[in-house]
Scaffold this motif. Structure first.
Motif, PDB file in Angstrom:
ATOM      1  N   TYR B 187       0.827  -1.212   0.000  1.00 34.47           N
ATOM      2  CA  TYR B 187       0.000   0.000   0.000  1.00 34.47           C
ATOM      3  C   TYR B 187       0.853   1.251   0.000  1.00 34.47           C
ATOM      4  CZ  TYR B 187      -4.767  -1.249  -0.268  1.00 34.47           C
ATOM      5  OH  TYR B 187      -5.975  -1.626  -0.777  1.00 34.47           O
ATOM      6  N   GLN B 188       2.040   1.126   0.569  1.00 37.87           N
ATOM      7  CA  GLN B 188       2.925   2.292   0.600  1.00 37.87           C
ATOM      8  C   GLN B 188       3.337   2.683  -0.821  1.00 37.87           C
ATOM      9  OE1 GLN B 188       4.823   2.754   4.113  1.00 37.87           O
ATOM     10  NE2 GLN B 188       6.801   3.287   3.304  1.00 37.87           N
ATOM     11  N   ASN B 189       3.653   1.677  -1.639  1.00 39.83           N
ATOM     12  CA  ASN B 189       4.037   1.957  -3.027  1.00 39.83           C
ATOM     13  C   ASN B 189       2.851   2.383  -3.876  1.00 39.83           C
ATOM     14  OD1 ASN B 189       6.767   1.533  -2.893  1.00 39.83           O
ATOM     15  ND2 ASN B 189       6.559  -0.678  -3.169  1.00 39.83           N
ATOM     16  N   TYR B 190       1.673   2.041  -3.414  1.00 36.99           N
ATOM     17  CA  TYR B 190       0.466   2.306  -4.194  1.00 36.99           C
ATOM     18  C   TYR B 190      -0.058   3.727  -3.931  1.00 36.99           C
ATOM     19  CZ  TYR B 190      -4.677   1.826  -4.782  1.00 36.99           C
ATOM     20  OH  TYR B 190      -5.996   2.007  -5.088  1.00 36.99           O
ATOM     21  N   ILE B 191      -0.318   4.039  -2.673  1.00 33.16           N
ATOM     22  CA  ILE B 191      -0.968   5.307  -2.342  1.00 33.16           C
ATOM     23  C   ILE B 191       0.043   6.433  -2.121  1.00 33.16           C
ATOM     24  CG2 ILE B 191      -2.361   6.481  -0.575  1.00 33.16           C
ATOM     25  CD1 ILE B 191      -4.261   4.679  -1.674  1.00 33.16           C
ATOM     26  N   TYR B 192       1.141   6.124  -1.457  1.00 38.04           N
ATOM     27  CA  TYR B 192       2.055   7.181  -0.996  1.00 38.04           C
ATOM     28  C   TYR B 192       2.581   8.082  -2.123  1.00 38.04           C
ATOM     29  CZ  TYR B 192       5.721   9.312   1.852  1.00 38.04           C
ATOM     30  OH  TYR B 192       6.516  10.203   2.505  1.00 38.04           O
ATOM     31  N   PRO B 193       3.064   7.510  -3.261  1.00 40.17           N
ATOM     32  CA  PRO B 193       3.551   8.407  -4.315  1.00 40.17           C
ATOM     33  C   PRO B 193       2.477   9.386  -4.801  1.00 40.17           C
ATOM     34  CG  PRO B 193       4.145   6.134  -4.803  1.00 40.17           C
ATOM     35  CD  PRO B 193       3.226   6.090  -3.630  1.00 40.17           C
TER      36      PRO B 193
END
Lengths: 388, 401
Positions: B187-193
């Motif tokens: 989820y970090q790679n999905y939402i964070y950027p």
């Protein structure tokens, strides 16, 4: 009571004179809610484009492709000649996935050589990729099972026995609360809760803070016969009532127009929403009381509420967050409120199961309200006027 | 009139200093950049949802059913926390939020399976929150599949079929899944950027709105508390160096864009270097999108003062828009499912084409030609919003005359 009405009248006049606040109170929340509903108006993801590279081009691969294409969520839009073409389609966002059938797929299947199907999908879009994968996998599995059962029948097994052998243990999914797996319901309800928490907090901060900015705190108190409670609640009553009506209109027009589920107790939802908006207004009051500067309080209120959507577990479950994330989300009424609303709207829980959420929201509100004496003290201090 | 470069430079310097000295603006255009960057790391830190609590109603209570429960419990997505007697008990636990779902193993499960008759396990899952549903459903499905295959292979082996042949009978094809760009589904790679891209836009618009809103208020004349002393401030022109709106807009926009360019490099190069999220380091296409994005934001920020005339207005307007904005670039919700008219309207928000292009370039390794449409949209927005910013500055400058 007269003084309470006086404060309300004074506030209505203030709102009427300020076109921007008029817009932010009556139009912006409705526009943003409509924007969310419009975004998810399709409800379920359908006809997502994918690419297929069929190196075998046999009746078996064509049957699998037809089955995949017949899946509501999939549209086999591109038949490609090489892998690079597929890579380009995925990177440019034109296709979400690529299925590759190797040469001699059918031959290998007939010879029990376990041919490979390579399936590439764009997992940068987790929700889209996940739902596509599940459907494509199911379509392929079903087709293969059919073909496999035919092979077994050819080998002399009875029809029922042939089918049972390919699926000895099945899973019968009994989906509760959202049988059509419509993710948009959850996102829409959660977005409404999020949008209104921001408006109610920022408008409460504006309404209380503008008296400091314009140096009218004493005049405001006089209008309320020097009762800070009458002054505060008279003012916030106006914003709270208008936003409550708009929030409920958003919820109910959504359930009526889009057939979104509403299975809960109406009065309980209404009462919880009153407590919800009240709690955020009190947190707004807390910022103004501590900082006595409208702009600074607005910035802090903005930070506090804008993190709500992610921190309250709407994109990623709060229970799966690290300890600090769980702690921060517990300070936001939006987390228990979204749980409560989803329980009521979609799951039809009895209100008794959601009392803990209501109590949680109320506690945050009471914490904010405990700053009323500090606000009262600051309202008398002229040195705090006209800060930018 | 040809814009004077010297005037633009002076306005640029003045504006840059204003951002760094004005307390309130500094809070948004400097402080918030770091705070949001750090705070948004928290919710998605664990990256995946694991060990979701579920219940089991075992009506068979056989060796095989207990084995199945053990296998299910071993799946990383779920954790069997309750052994229940009937559906009513299970529902009660579900209502109390002690379990997120439950399975029911039917009576005669072992007998049926051993006789070669199919047996269905009922999985009751809560699907209101789709991420939780997906995790539980896949755990039960995968366990059932694995269990079923293992039993059948065991039977075939006992019959004297060799291992490879048994495997090809049970699973006639090998379906290989290759998740691209975000292999573990983090989820970090999905939402964070995406959040970082929107933070750049939102904080820039709010900061610019605060600076220009105050200047607008001072054009009309306003009382200001300066360290406890109340002074009446009134200015005659928005910039002391020029009355030319093109010079003012360019000077201001360059100051904001430069500052945010530094932040963008920090977000898109420094953060991934420290392992905060994955990045493909496709630098040239990234810069080609980033520069028009930042200028489009700067111009629209200046222009917005027309609708948000006071210092605080733009904050009240912009903060609630983040959530609808984040749904629109097609990463949370597929573009194909977004109504075309709404999609068209959304392209006027700089974040939308920028997020589409930057996520493809930064996370998916797309080349510049693959994001060319986004680049042209951003260039178009720069032109439109440059005109809008000029219109607003002219309007503010002329209001007292």
């Amino acid at each position: 009571m007269n003084y309470f009405v006086n404060v309300i009248k004074r506030e209505l006049l203030k709102i009427k004179r300020n076109k921007f606040i008029l817009f932010s109170l009556f139009v912006a929340p409705v526009l943003l809610s409509l924007c969310v509903v419009w975004t998810f108006s399709e409800g379920i993801l359908t006809k997502l484009p994918i690419a297929v590279l069929d190196n075998d081009n046999s009746d078996v691969t064509r049957a699998i492709i037809r089955a995949v294409d017949a899946t509501p969520s999939v549209n086999v839009k591109y038949r490609i000649e090489n892998v690079y073409e597929g890579q380009d389609l995925i990177k440019s966002g034109k296709a979400y996935a690529l299925i590759i059938f190797p040469h001699n797929f059918k031959k290998d299947l007939d010879r029990s050589k376990r041919p490979q199907i390579s399936y590439y999908y764009n997992n940068q879009m987790i929700i889209v990729g996940g739902s596509l994968t599940k459907d494509i996998q199911a379509a392929i599995a079903t087709t293969i099972k059919g073909i496999d059962a035919q092979i077994r029948m050819k080998q002399g097994l009875a029809r029922d026995a042939a089918i049972s052998q390919v699926s000895l243990i099945g899973v019968d999914e009994r989906v509760k609360s959202n049988p059509y797996l419509n993710y948009s319901y959850f996102l829409t309800y959660a977005s409404f809760a999020h949008i209104y928490q921001i408006f109610v907090t920022l408008l409460a901060i504006w309404a209380l803070g503008i008296e400091f900015r314009e140096g009218t705190t004493k005049q405001w108190l006089e209008c309320a016969n020097n009762s800070v409670l009458t002054a505060v609640f008279g003012k916030l009553f106006v914003y709270g009532t208008i936003l409550l009506i708009l929030m409920f209109l958003s919820f109910f027009s959504y359930t009526i127009l889009y057939g979104a589920p509403f299975r809960g107790n109406f009065l309980y939802c209404l009462f919880s929403s009153v407590v919800y908006l009240f709690s955020y207004q009190m947190m707004g009051l807390c910022f103004v009381a501590v900082l006595s500067n409208m702009r600074f309080a607005l910035s802090c209120g903005a930070f506090y509420t804008s993190l709500g959507f992610s921190m309250a577990g709407m994109t990623f479950p709060a229970t799966a967050m690290p300890a600090f994330g769980r702690f921060y989300s517990s300070l936001l009424p939006v987390r228990p409120y979204v749980n409560l609303i989803i329980d009521q709207m979609m799951k039809g829980f009895a209100p008794k199961y959601d009392l803990n959420y209501l109590f949680w929201i109320l506690c945050i509100g009471l914490f904010g309200a405990s700053f009323i004496p500090l606000l009262h003290k600051h309202l008398q201090d002229e040195k705090l006027w006209y800060q930018i | 009139m040809v814009p004077n470069l010297d005037n633009i430079k002076k306005i640029f310097k003045k504006e840059f200093m204003t951002v760094l000295t004005d307390e309130e603006t500094k809070l948004i255009m400097v402080g918030a950049i770091f705070l949001y960057g750090l705070f948004y790391l928290i919710p998605f830190h664990n990256q995946e949802t694991r060990n979701l609590p579920i219940g089991v109603i075992d009506n068979d209570n056989s060796t095989l059913s207990r084995e199945f429960t053990r296998d299910l419990n071993a799946h990383r997505n779920v954790n069997v926390v309750e052994y229940l007697y009937n559906i009513d008990d299970a529902k009660e636990e579900f209502y109390k939020n002690n379990i997120k779902g439950f399975i029911l193993i039917p009576k005669d499960f072992e007998k049926d399976v051993k006789r070669g008759n199919p047996s269905n396990i009922a999985a009751y899952t809560d699907s209101s929150f789709l991420i939780i549903y997906k995790q539980i459903a896949s755990a039960v499905g995968e366990t059932a599949n694995y269990f079923s295959n293992a039993l059948e292979i065991g039977t075939l082996l006992k019959k004297g079929v060799n291992k490879d042949k048994a495997l090809s009978i049970v699973a006639p094809i090998d379906f290989i899944q290759n998740p691209l760009y975000n292999p573990i589904g983090s989820y970090q790679n999905y939402i964070y950027p995406m959040i970082l891209i929107i933070v750049l836009q939102q904080t820039m618009l709010i900061g610019i709105g605060m600076i220009n809103g105050l200047q607008n208020e001072m054009m009309k004349g306003t009382k200001i508390n300066e360290g406890g002393k109340i002074v009446y401030k009134k200015i005659d022109t928005i910039s002391e160096y020029s009355k030319n709106s093109v010079e003012i807009v360019l000077g201001k926009a360059c100051a904001y864009a430069l500052l945010y360019f530094i932040y963008a490099l920090m977000y898109f190069l420094l953060f991934p270097t420290f392992g905060v999220y994955d990045m493909s380091y496709n630098i040239i296409p990234m810069l080609m999108l980033l520069i028009p994005y930042l200028f489009a934001c700067a111009f629209v920020g200046i222009g917005l003062t027309y609708f948000c005339p006071r210092r605080e207005d733009v904050l009240i307007l912009m903060i609630p828009t983040s959530v609808p904005f984040i749904f629109l670039p097609g990463f949370v919700w597929a573009k194909e499912a977004i109504p075309p008219l709404l999609h068209f309207i959304s392209e006027f928000v700089p974040f939308e084409p920028a997020a589409d292009g930057l996520v493809k370039v930064n996370q998916m390794g797309a080349t510049f030609s693959q994001v060319l449409p986004d680049f042209w949209i951003l260039i178009g927005l720069c032109i439109i919003y440059f005109l809008f910013a000029n219109f607003t500055i002219t309007k503010i400058n002329n209001q007292k005359n």
